[in-house]
Design an enzyme around this catalytic site. Structure first.
Site, PDB file in Angstrom:
ATOM      1  N   TRP A 102       2.321   1.599  -3.407  1.00 27.44           N
ATOM      2  CA  TRP A 102       1.290   2.040  -4.358  1.00 27.44           C
ATOM      3  C   TRP A 102       1.183   3.561  -4.362  1.00 27.44           C
ATOM      4  O   TRP A 102       0.958   4.177  -5.409  1.00 27.44           O
ATOM      5  CB  TRP A 102      -0.063   1.423  -3.975  1.00 27.44           C
ATOM      6  CG  TRP A 102      -1.204   1.868  -4.845  1.00 27.44           C
ATOM      7  CD1 TRP A 102      -1.654   1.269  -5.991  1.00 27.44           C
ATOM      8  CD2 TRP A 102      -2.068   2.996  -4.636  1.00 27.44           C
ATOM      9  NE1 TRP A 102      -2.728   1.953  -6.506  1.00 27.44           N
ATOM     10  CE2 TRP A 102      -3.005   3.017  -5.690  1.00 27.44           C
ATOM     11  CE3 TRP A 102      -2.147   3.989  -3.661  1.00 27.44           C
ATOM     12  CZ2 TRP A 102      -3.993   3.993  -5.799  1.00 27.44           C
ATOM     13  CZ3 TRP A 102      -3.129   4.958  -3.766  1.00 27.44           C
ATOM     14  CH2 TRP A 102      -4.042   4.955  -4.817  1.00 27.44           C
ATOM     15  N   HIS A 103       1.380   4.169  -3.194  1.00 22.61           N
ATOM     16  CA  HIS A 103       1.218   5.616  -3.096  1.00 22.61           C
ATOM     17  C   HIS A 103       2.325   6.389  -3.785  1.00 22.61           C
ATOM     18  O   HIS A 103       2.108   7.533  -4.197  1.00 22.61           O
ATOM     19  CB  HIS A 103       1.122   6.034  -1.621  1.00 22.61           C
ATOM     20  CG  HIS A 103      -0.225   5.825  -1.037  1.00 22.61           C
ATOM     21  ND1 HIS A 103      -0.611   4.625  -0.481  1.00 22.61           N
ATOM     22  CD2 HIS A 103      -1.296   6.648  -0.917  1.00 22.61           C
ATOM     23  CE1 HIS A 103      -1.862   4.731  -0.042  1.00 22.61           C
ATOM     24  NE2 HIS A 103      -2.298   5.944  -0.305  1.00 22.61           N
ATOM     25  N   GLY A 104       3.498   5.833  -3.900  1.00 23.83           N
ATOM     26  CA  GLY A 104       4.534   6.582  -4.575  1.00 23.83           C
ATOM     27  C   GLY A 104       5.891   5.931  -4.527  1.00 23.83           C
ATOM     28  O   GLY A 104       6.162   5.050  -3.699  1.00 23.83           O
ATOM     29  N   PHE A 146      -0.584  10.147  -7.393  1.00 25.56           N
ATOM     30  CA  PHE A 146      -0.522   8.703  -7.172  1.00 25.56           C
ATOM     31  C   PHE A 146      -1.240   7.934  -8.276  1.00 25.56           C
ATOM     32  O   PHE A 146      -1.149   6.749  -8.338  1.00 25.56           O
ATOM     33  CB  PHE A 146      -1.129   8.337  -5.802  1.00 25.56           C
ATOM     34  CG  PHE A 146      -0.509   9.121  -4.672  1.00 25.56           C
ATOM     35  CD1 PHE A 146       0.863   9.297  -4.604  1.00 25.56           C
ATOM     36  CD2 PHE A 146      -1.293   9.688  -3.685  1.00 25.56           C
ATOM     37  CE1 PHE A 146       1.434  10.015  -3.573  1.00 25.56           C
ATOM     38  CE2 PHE A 146      -0.735  10.395  -2.646  1.00 25.56           C
ATOM     39  CZ  PHE A 146       0.631  10.563  -2.585  1.00 25.56           C
ATOM     40  N   SER A 195       0.832  -1.201   0.000  1.00 19.74           N
ATOM     41  CA  SER A 195       0.000   0.000   0.000  1.00 19.74           C
ATOM     42  C   SER A 195       0.868   1.252   0.000  1.00 19.74           C
ATOM     43  O   SER A 195       0.595   2.211  -0.722  1.00 19.74           O
ATOM     44  CB  SER A 195      -0.923   0.007   1.223  1.00 19.74           C
ATOM     45  OG  SER A 195      -1.676   1.200   1.279  1.00 19.74           O
TER      46      SER A 195
END
Length: 486
Positions: free
Chosen positions: A323-325, A486, A320
């Site tokens: 996934w954000h960056g 994102f 997670s």
């Protein structure tokens, strides 16, 4: 195209008028118009990336059809592999290429060698993380035979590119949103009016709360070493409200806009800052992403079976974060949240608050609930500092100042140096009012879902106008939605 822009203010009524007045009973033309409008909406940012979303949609549409024809398990697995490879390949290249190139170069430097990373001038397509997960949910569910593949390309392409939630979610499931493109949609005044109220509340969160908090957040984080520990903690708290107002505001606008066109999107935020523990927070924050990871990663990994719960929880949170960056700060943010979650998992208290709402049916929380919410919010703020910081060094240095004697330095000079007059005082009272509205509406879908049985029409409309007025008088410097990156 930003929701809080003049362009969208013109775009939305135009799309709405053509949708309902020119194609009121023609489902195929309505779907085609949504597809055209969605591509205009996305292409407004950068038309070059329309080919990317088109190709991703085309691949999964064709693979869905082939999955229906193929019963051989190996052939079906190969088709699913192609879908995942294409979608994750695009996502990985555009989002993570430079990150991995620089990380490999840094690793070689630590070993005593020098290496010049091969960087590319890559522009991250807006919303790629969102629509990639949305289209993958379709092929995965078709592969699992949880839904039948569709043979109507317009409806499928409109599903992938549906403009209200295309750029920053909610991440819709094919099983929920796609069937709605095949059902006749009639204009519903009650649904549309509630959608407008939710749009207004989303704009209030973005324009009044998030953008005004951003003024101080940017000042504090950009020059954090010049401020007291108390001011840095304030910066973390204001960022917590900024990212919540920004992201949940986008979701409110997206959900409300969808309701104008007869679609129902899933709830993405459920007043998360009233959570009593980290587990409850993650059931209330970015619900569409956390449930996506649960259904398509956590459960396939084995979930909590066979003693793998701890391993799988850490995998989910780290993925997670990634996934954000493409930054080590996001990975550490995910790791930190997993660490906060771990005591609840080990004590088997992670499912305590699954269906109830804090102080359900009451005006005030108990002392126990107040302490639980306070501790949970503090942990969330600490984690958000890593999310906002430019580097791990900056985040640790920032937090070390908070937990140092500099915390007790009077922040008056800090506020004076930011030179914002009484603006911070106004923002402080606005945040109190915002929290109160969210508190009393915590069992509703959004802040402006006012009960017509309890509140007279004049009171409700007066409140709506107050919200509108604040959107005009407190419209600070326009900020791009945080989750666009994102």
């Amino acid at each position: 195209m930003l929701f809080n822009s003049i362009e969208f203010l013109i775009f939305l009524p135009l799309v709405f008028f053509i949708y309902w007045f020119l194609f009121p009973k023609n489902l195929k033309l309505q779907n085609l118009w949504i597809l055209i409008a969605s591509y205009i909406f996305y292409g407004w940012w950068d038309y070059r990336f329309l080919s990317l979303i088109f190709f991703s949609s085309l691949v999964d549409f064709l693979i869905g059809i082939q999955l229906k024809k193929r019963q051989n398990i190996n052939q079906r697995k190969f088709l699913l592999f192609i879908s995942l490879a294409v979608n994750l390949g695009f996502l990985g290249f555009f989002k993570y290429y430079n990150f991995f190139a620089e990380s490999f170069a840094d690793a070689f430097t630590l070993l005593g060698n020098t290496m010049d990373p091969s960087r590319l001038n890559i522009i991250l397509p807006v919303g790629i993380s969102f629509y990639t997960f949305q289209t993958m949910s379709y092929t995965i569910d078709v592969y699992r035979k949880k839904m039948a593949p569709v043979s109507e390309p317009v409806a499928f392409f409109a599903y992938v590119s549906f403009f209200p939630q295309l750029v920053a979610g909610p991440i819709e499931r094919a099983t929920n949103l796609l069937p709605q493109f095949f059902k006749n949609r009639d204009f519903n005044y009650t649904k549309a009016s509630d959608g407008l109220r939710q749009i207004l509340w989303g704009l209030f969160k973005k324009i009044v709360i998030a953008d005004n908090c951003a003024i101080y957040v940017n000042d504090i984080f950009n020059d954090y070493q010049s401020f007291s520990g108390f001011t840095l903690l304030l910066g973390g708290v204001l960022f917590a409200f900024q990212i919540y107002g920004d992201f949940s505001g986008y979701s409110d606008i997206a959900i409300g806009t969808s309701r104008l066109f007869g679609f129902d999107l899933k709830k993405n935020f459920a007043f998360p800052y009233f959570s009593r523990d980290i587990a409850e927070f993650w059931r209330r924050w970015h619900i569409s992403l956390s449930t996506w990871f649960r259904d398509y990663l956590y459960i396939p990994l084995g979930g909590s079976r066979d003693g793998h719960a701890i391993r799988n929880i850490f995998i989910i949170f780290i993925v997670s974060g990634f996934w954000h960056g493409a930054n080590w700060t996001f990975l550490f943010w995910g790791l930190l949240n997993a660490t906060f979650y771990l005591p609840l998992l080990l004590s088997k208290k992670n499912r305590v608050h699954t269906s109830d709402t804090v102080a359900a049916g009451k005006y005030l929380p108990s002392i126990r609930e107040t302490l639980q919410m306070g501790i949970t919010f503090f942990l969330i703020v600490i984690a958000w500092i890593f999310f906002r910081a430019d580097s791990l060094y900056m985040a640790f240095d920032y937090i070390s100042i908070i937990f140092s004697p500099k915390f007790f330095v009077l922040p008056i000079q800090d506020f004076w140096s930011m030179n914002t007059g009484n603006h911070l005082i106004y923002l402080f009272f606005l945040l109190i009012g915002f929290i109160l509205v969210e508190w009393f509406q915590r069992e509703k879908n959004h802040g402006l879902e006012l009960d017509s049985q309890k509140l007279p029409k004049t009171v409700r409309w007066a409140f709506y106008y107050v919200v509108i007025i604040f959107c005009f008088i407190m419209n600070g410097v326009q900020q791009e939605f945080i989750y666009f990156q994102f």
